[in-house]
Design a protein around this motif. Structure first.
Motif, PDB file in Angstrom:
ATOM      1  N   GLY A  23      -9.024  12.447   4.574  1.00 47.68           N
ATOM      2  CA  GLY A  23      -9.405  12.960   3.261  1.00 47.68           C
ATOM      3  C   GLY A  23      -8.445  12.582   2.153  1.00 47.68           C
ATOM      4  N   GLN A  24      -7.279  12.065   2.513  1.00 44.98           N
ATOM      5  CA  GLN A  24      -6.316  11.649   1.496  1.00 44.98           C
ATOM      6  C   GLN A  24      -6.849  10.427   0.750  1.00 44.98           C
ATOM      7  OE1 GLN A  24      -2.465  10.900   3.170  1.00 44.98           O
ATOM      8  NE2 GLN A  24      -1.565  10.187   1.260  1.00 44.98           N
ATOM      9  N   VAL A  25      -6.675  10.419  -0.565  1.00 47.79           N
ATOM     10  CA  VAL A  25      -7.145   9.307  -1.387  1.00 47.79           C
ATOM     11  C   VAL A  25      -5.974   8.384  -1.689  1.00 47.79           C
ATOM     12  CG1 VAL A  25      -8.230   8.642  -3.566  1.00 47.79           C
ATOM     13  CG2 VAL A  25      -8.983  10.702  -2.375  1.00 47.79           C
ATOM     14  N   LEU A  26      -6.139   7.110  -1.363  1.00 43.72           N
ATOM     15  CA  LEU A  26      -5.083   6.123  -1.551  1.00 43.72           C
ATOM     16  C   LEU A  26      -5.501   5.084  -2.575  1.00 43.72           C
ATOM     17  CD1 LEU A  26      -4.066   5.463   2.182  1.00 43.72           C
ATOM     18  CD2 LEU A  26      -3.018   7.048   0.574  1.00 43.72           C
ATOM     19  N   ARG A  27      -4.529   4.643  -3.352  1.00 44.40           N
ATOM     20  CA  ARG A  27      -4.753   3.513  -4.259  1.00 44.40           C
ATOM     21  C   ARG A  27      -4.664   2.224  -3.448  1.00 44.40           C
ATOM     22  NH1 ARG A  27      -4.059   2.447  -9.588  1.00 44.40           N
ATOM     23  NH2 ARG A  27      -3.277   4.536 -10.020  1.00 44.40           N
ATOM     24  N   VAL A  28      -5.685   1.359  -3.553  1.00 42.88           N
ATOM     25  CA  VAL A  28      -5.695   0.107  -2.801  1.00 42.88           C
ATOM     26  C   VAL A  28      -5.638  -1.108  -3.722  1.00 42.88           C
ATOM     27  CG1 VAL A  28      -6.825   1.052  -0.758  1.00 42.88           C
ATOM     28  CG2 VAL A  28      -8.223   0.224  -2.653  1.00 42.88           C
ATOM     29  N   THR A  29      -5.353  -0.880  -4.991  1.00 43.36           N
ATOM     30  CA  THR A  29      -5.098  -1.959  -5.936  1.00 43.36           C
ATOM     31  C   THR A  29      -3.796  -1.642  -6.661  1.00 43.36           C
ATOM     32  OG1 THR A  29      -6.388  -0.846  -7.661  1.00 43.36           O
ATOM     33  CG2 THR A  29      -7.547  -2.465  -6.304  1.00 43.36           C
ATOM     34  N   PRO A  30      -3.117  -2.651  -7.166  1.00 47.70           N
ATOM     35  CA  PRO A  30      -1.861  -2.381  -7.878  1.00 47.70           C
ATOM     36  C   PRO A  30      -2.089  -1.447  -9.055  1.00 47.70           C
ATOM     37  CG  PRO A  30      -2.107  -4.729  -7.455  1.00 47.70           C
ATOM     38  CD  PRO A  30      -3.418  -4.095  -7.095  1.00 47.70           C
ATOM     39  N   LEU A  79       0.819  -1.204   0.000  1.00 52.18           N
ATOM     40  CA  LEU A  79       0.000   0.000   0.000  1.00 52.18           C
ATOM     41  C   LEU A  79       0.859   1.263   0.000  1.00 52.18           C
ATOM     42  CD1 LEU A  79      -2.883   1.182   0.191  1.00 52.18           C
ATOM     43  CD2 LEU A  79      -2.697   0.998   2.678  1.00 52.18           C
ATOM     44  N   ALA A  80       1.905   1.248   0.811  1.00 58.69           N
ATOM     45  CA  ALA A  80       2.802   2.410   0.864  1.00 58.69           C
ATOM     46  C   ALA A  80       3.531   2.598  -0.461  1.00 58.69           C
ATOM     47  CB  ALA A  80       3.799   2.238   2.005  1.00 58.69           C
ATOM     48  N   ARG A  81       3.964   1.505  -1.078  1.00 64.09           N
ATOM     49  CA  ARG A  81       4.712   1.606  -2.335  1.00 64.09           C
ATOM     50  C   ARG A  81       3.820   2.119  -3.467  1.00 64.09           C
ATOM     51  NH1 ARG A  81       5.979  -3.138  -2.526  1.00 64.09           N
ATOM     52  NH2 ARG A  81       4.654  -3.981  -4.168  1.00 64.09           N
ATOM     53  N   TRP A  82       2.586   1.634  -3.547  1.00 62.80           N
ATOM     54  CA  TRP A  82       1.679   2.062  -4.619  1.00 62.80           C
ATOM     55  C   TRP A  82       1.363   3.548  -4.521  1.00 62.80           C
ATOM     56  CZ3 TRP A  82      -2.206  -2.459  -3.460  1.00 62.80           C
ATOM     57  CH2 TRP A  82      -1.617  -3.674  -3.843  1.00 62.80           C
ATOM     58  N   ASN A  83       1.439   4.107  -3.292  1.00 60.68           N
ATOM     59  CA  ASN A  83       1.060   5.503  -3.094  1.00 60.68           C
ATOM     60  C   ASN A  83       2.245   6.426  -2.823  1.00 60.68           C
ATOM     61  OD1 ASN A  83      -2.121   5.570  -2.916  1.00 60.68           O
ATOM     62  ND2 ASN A  83      -1.467   3.729  -1.832  1.00 60.68           N
ATOM     63  N   GLY A  84       3.472   5.885  -2.970  1.00 57.16           N
ATOM     64  CA  GLY A  84       4.651   6.708  -2.782  1.00 57.16           C
ATOM     65  C   GLY A  84       4.794   7.252  -1.372  1.00 57.16           C
ATOM     66  N   ILE A  85       4.376   6.471  -0.370  1.00 56.30           N
ATOM     67  CA  ILE A  85       4.424   6.910   1.020  1.00 56.30           C
ATOM     68  C   ILE A  85       5.727   6.413   1.638  1.00 56.30           C
ATOM     69  CG2 ILE A  85       3.329   6.720   3.294  1.00 56.30           C
ATOM     70  CD1 ILE A  85       0.657   6.396   1.858  1.00 56.30           C
ATOM     71  N   ASP A  86       6.564   7.342   2.064  1.00 57.38           N
ATOM     72  CA  ASP A  86       7.835   6.988   2.692  1.00 57.38           C
ATOM     73  C   ASP A  86       7.711   6.841   4.204  1.00 57.38           C
ATOM     74  OD1 ASP A  86       9.152   7.082   0.212  1.00 57.38           O
ATOM     75  OD2 ASP A  86       9.442   9.252   0.379  1.00 57.38           O
ATOM     76  N   THR A  87       6.798   7.599   4.813  1.00 54.54           N
ATOM     77  CA  THR A  87       6.601   7.549   6.264  1.00 54.54           C
ATOM     78  C   THR A  87       5.195   7.024   6.531  1.00 54.54           C
ATOM     79  OG1 THR A  87       8.039   9.474   6.488  1.00 54.54           O
ATOM     80  CG2 THR A  87       6.701   8.876   8.404  1.00 54.54           C
ATOM     81  N   PRO A  88       5.050   5.759   6.944  1.00 51.53           N
ATOM     82  CA  PRO A  88       3.717   5.150   7.079  1.00 51.53           C
ATOM     83  C   PRO A  88       2.794   5.885   8.036  1.00 51.53           C
ATOM     84  CG  PRO A  88       5.438   3.485   7.160  1.00 51.53           C
ATOM     85  CD  PRO A  88       6.134   4.805   7.215  1.00 51.53           C
TER      86      PRO A  88
END
Length: 294
Positions: A114-121, A99-108
């Protein structure tokens, strides 16, 4: 004679002045709202009349509404208050590192409401259905009936489609699960109150991997779970092991069925126990339906 000529000149000048004044005054515009007669507002410098704009050929459209973030797109999730990356990953049947990698999140820990996250590859979002709309009826136009048509030759109306029941949930893709602990069962599955099974034990009792898999979470960030381990077994199934006294495996580690992965405890619980969940595509299912009989 001179006096008469002067009087004629004065009369002519007055007549021209009156004519000039009447030409410059705009005609009144009728006000149909009940307010009497209203006068047109003077045009502002640089503006053009409606007839001039219409004649220029340029379409006059309102400003478009501001675009919204892709919160409604398939394969996305909007962060809610109290969410953590691990909780979102568990609820969607994925590992939080993915999940962190798909969304470019370095600090979990740094996600915002309100942030929108990708939950599929990436590139694996669900296809959107095509939406079609019927053509509007054309006023004053009818379709003539074909020549020599008769009621017998008219095509029969198609039967209304019959709604089919949704397919029952099957567990054909489930691995061969084993019991994760040997204690007595003290609470069963309840979709509203208990998302898994609670197994009693003593501090330090072994907690075993229910099937082969990979550790996708090992930590204590999920409120209500204490020291938690989450294993991913395939693209469909996860298992969760909560309230542990100590964790014996690390994230991204491969484990085997029956391997000791933790020691039972009571972290974030009212007694020593193992809370065990099986999740299918992120949704909790009754582990008793997938575990062998004791």
């Amino acid at each position: 004679m001179s006096i008469l000529r002067n009087l004629c000149v004065l009369a002519l000048v007055g007549s021209l002045a009156a004519c000039s004044t009447s030409l410059k005054r705009p005609a009144p515009v009728e006000d149909r709202t009940g307010g009497g007669v209203a006068r047109p507002a003077a045009p502002t410098p640089g503006s053009s009349s409606a007839s001039t704009r219409a004649g220029s050929g340029a379409a006059i459209t309102p400003d478009p509404a501001p675009s919204t973030l892709n919160s409604g797109d398939a394969g996305t999730y909007t962060v809610q208050r109290g969410d953590t990356l691990a909780k979102i990953a568990l609820d969607h049947g994925i590992g939080w590192p993915d999940l962190a990698r798909w969304n470019g999140i370095d600090t979990p820990n740094l996600i915002e409401v309100g942030q929108v996250l990708r939950v599929t590859p990436p590139g694996d979002g669900a296809a959107r259905p095509m939406v079609t709309r019927p053509l509007p009826p054309q006023a004053g136009r009818t379709v003539p009936a074909p020549m020599n048509a008769s009621p017998a030759s008219a095509p029969a109306a198609a039967p209304a489609p019959v709604a089919s029941a949704p397919p029952a949930v099957t567990f054909e893709d489930a691995p061969a699960f084993a019991w994760p602990a040997q204690g007595n069962l003290i609470a069963g599955f309840d979709d509203a109150r208990n998302k898994g099974l609670d197994i009693a034990g003593k501090p330090g009792d072994p907690v075993l991997a229910a099937a082969d898999g990979r550790v996708v979470y090992a930590g204590a960030e999920l409120r209500g779970y204490g020291n938690l381990i989450i294993l991913k077994h395939n693209n469909t199934y996860l298992t969760a092991y909560a309230h542990n006294q100590s964790l014996l495996v690390k994230e991204d580690q491969e484990v085997r069925r029956g391997q000791k992965i933790a020691e039972m405890g009571n972290t974030d619980a009212d007694q020593v126990k193992l809370h065990f969940e099986i999740r299918r595509q992120g949704k909790p299912v009754d582990p008793a339906r997938l575990l062998p009989a004791r």
